[in-house]
Motif scaffolding. Structure first.
Motif, PDB file in Angstrom:
ATOM      1  N   SER A 242      -4.274   4.256   4.456  1.00  0.00           N
ATOM      2  CA  SER A 242      -4.063   2.995   3.731  1.00  0.00           C
ATOM      3  C   SER A 242      -3.363   1.685   4.595  1.00  0.00           C
ATOM      4  CB  SER A 242      -3.339   3.327   2.485  1.00  0.00           C
ATOM      5  OG  SER A 242      -2.067   3.956   2.601  1.00  0.00           O
TER       6      SER A 242
ATOM      7  N   SER B  77      -7.239   6.870   2.922  1.00  0.00           N
ATOM      8  CA  SER B  77      -7.419   5.504   1.861  1.00  0.00           C
ATOM      9  C   SER B  77      -7.504   4.438   2.656  1.00  0.00           C
ATOM     10  CB  SER B  77      -6.249   5.526   1.067  1.00  0.00           C
ATOM     11  OG  SER B  77      -6.239   4.668   0.092  1.00  0.00           O
TER      12      SER B  77
ATOM     13  N   ASN C  63      -1.314  -4.904   0.487  1.00  0.00           N
ATOM     14  CA  ASN C  63      -2.322  -4.335   0.226  1.00  0.00           C
ATOM     15  C   ASN C  63      -3.666  -5.467   0.487  1.00  0.00           C
ATOM     16  OD1 ASN C  63      -2.441  -6.515  -1.816  1.00  0.00           O
ATOM     17  ND2 ASN C  63      -2.556  -4.738  -3.529  1.00  0.00           N
TER      18      ASN C  63
ATOM     19  N   VAL D  88       0.846  -1.144   0.027  1.00  0.00           N
ATOM     20  CA  VAL D  88      -0.086  -0.219   0.069  1.00  0.00           C
ATOM     21  C   VAL D  88       0.783   1.274   0.204  1.00  0.00           C
ATOM     22  CG1 VAL D  88      -2.045  -1.106   1.095  1.00  0.00           C
ATOM     23  CG2 VAL D  88      -0.170  -0.237   2.535  1.00  0.00           C
TER      24      VAL D  88
END
Length: 352
Positions: free
Chosen positions: A238, A177, A209, A171
């Motif tokens: 994120s 995010s 991710n 990420v």
């Protein structure tokens, strides 16, 4: 309860990178005698820091001033660094691993490959260290390097840092995010997870991710572990974990280590150090609620991140213990958060 107990066993630090950049083996003496940084032996003894995951990390060229300036803004999206080739990564990993073993030779720590070794080392005057690799650039597609490093004591690996590898995708540093960014593990990544399961090498999910996270969840036979990540519900960065991901970690009887990095703690995601300890406790409360009190620990990111002003060195850890007690955590829960939960999940992961 003494301020320096229970001892902290920590999910992530980057001190090997700092020593590598300071000259490698010649700089390791400062770890024993005292250095300008977050972790060294005198600070560890003063703060009740018993050891943890010592990360080997291959740095990318980064303009740190630009990164800090951008991450202090209300929103940001830093470009991902380019992938690093095996030929470039391997010598850096060897150099940092050599520093780890030099620290062992100097009597500062013991490189542990079992939870029993960690238990025996905690409180001995030496730090208990896990050989961990953050970002698997130094692992070849055939996994030959993995086999050799396992024999050398490697017991934990993150398939990616934030940049891509042949195994998967990380990420970016992006706020606001989530981690639902890009595709999941490659075929090489699935083979890496399988072989790590077979060998007893923990797979760290912290920089993967979301697609990669769910690939590991589907294919791994071991507990899901994120060594240094926080609650996305509090800080929508994120790098943080959604409640759905936390539920999967709980279901697998896994583990989350609270990251001290301020950008992952603050509601506003900014890289500013004026973060009260109460904000860390908000994340701990959320993690405990969603993962369970047996599956939460600490993953400081010391020597690799901007951390709250009260905790810039591991010598400051008594302040965190005191804050936990004031918050209402009893002695048993504080002991779990400080080190017992890490030992539990490592025993299960390593097959002890």
């Amino acid at each position: 309860m003494e301020d320096t107990t229970p001892l902290v066993f920590d999910g992530h630090n980057d001190v090997l990178l700092k020593l590598y950049r300071a000259g490698g083996g010649s700089a390791s003496e400062s770890f024993v005698t005292g250095r300008d940084g977050a972790i060294d032996l005198p600070s560890a003894m003063a703060g009740g820091f018993g050891g943890g995951f010592f990360a080997v990390y291959v740095p990318s060229p980064v303009d740190l001033d630009f990164k800090m300036e951008e991450m202090a803004k209300a929103t940001y999206d830093l470009p991902l660094p380019e992938a690093i080739d095996w030929e470039d990564a391997f010598p850096v990993v060897m150099s940092q691993a050599a520093i780890l073993f030099d620290l062992e030779q100097k009597g500062a720590l013991t490189v542990c490959t079992t939870a029993a070794q960690i238990r025996a080392t905690l409180g001995s005057g030496k730090l208990a260290a896990i050989f961990h690799i953050e970002g698997a650039e130094a692992i070849d597609a055939e996994l030959n390097t993995l086999e050799v490093l396992y024999r050398a004591g490697l017991r934990s690996i993150g398939p990616v840092w934030s940049r891509p590898t042949i195994f998967g995708h990380g990420v970016p540093f992006r706020y606001p995010s989530d981690g639902d960014i890009g595709t999941g593990l490659t075929d090489h990544g699935l083979r890496l997870v399988k072989r790590c399961n077979e060998l007893g090498i923990m797979v760290d999910l912290s920089h993967l991710n979301e697609a990669g996270f769910w690939d590991v969840a589907r294919h791994s036979t071991k507990p899901l572990v994120a060594t240094h990540s926080n609650a996305h519900a509090i800080c929508p960065h994120s790098r943080n974990l959604t409640d759905k991901q936390l539920a999967a970690i709980r279901e697998s009887d896994g583990m989350v280590g609270l990251n001290f990095a301020v950008a992952f703690l603050r509601d506003d995601g900014r890289m500013l150090a004026d973060v009260p300890l109460e904000q860390m406790l908000r994340h701990l409360d959320h993690l405990i609620e969603h993962v369970g009190e047996d599956r939460v620990g600490l993953g400081s990111d010391y020597d690799g991140a901007v951390v709250p002003e009260d905790l810039t060195s591991c010598a400051g850890l008594p302040k965190l213990r005191q804050a936990m007690a004031r918050h209402g955590y009893d002695d048993a829960l504080i002991a779990k958060l400080c080190h017992e939960n890490w030992l539990r999940v490592l025993e299960k992961t390593w097959g002890e």
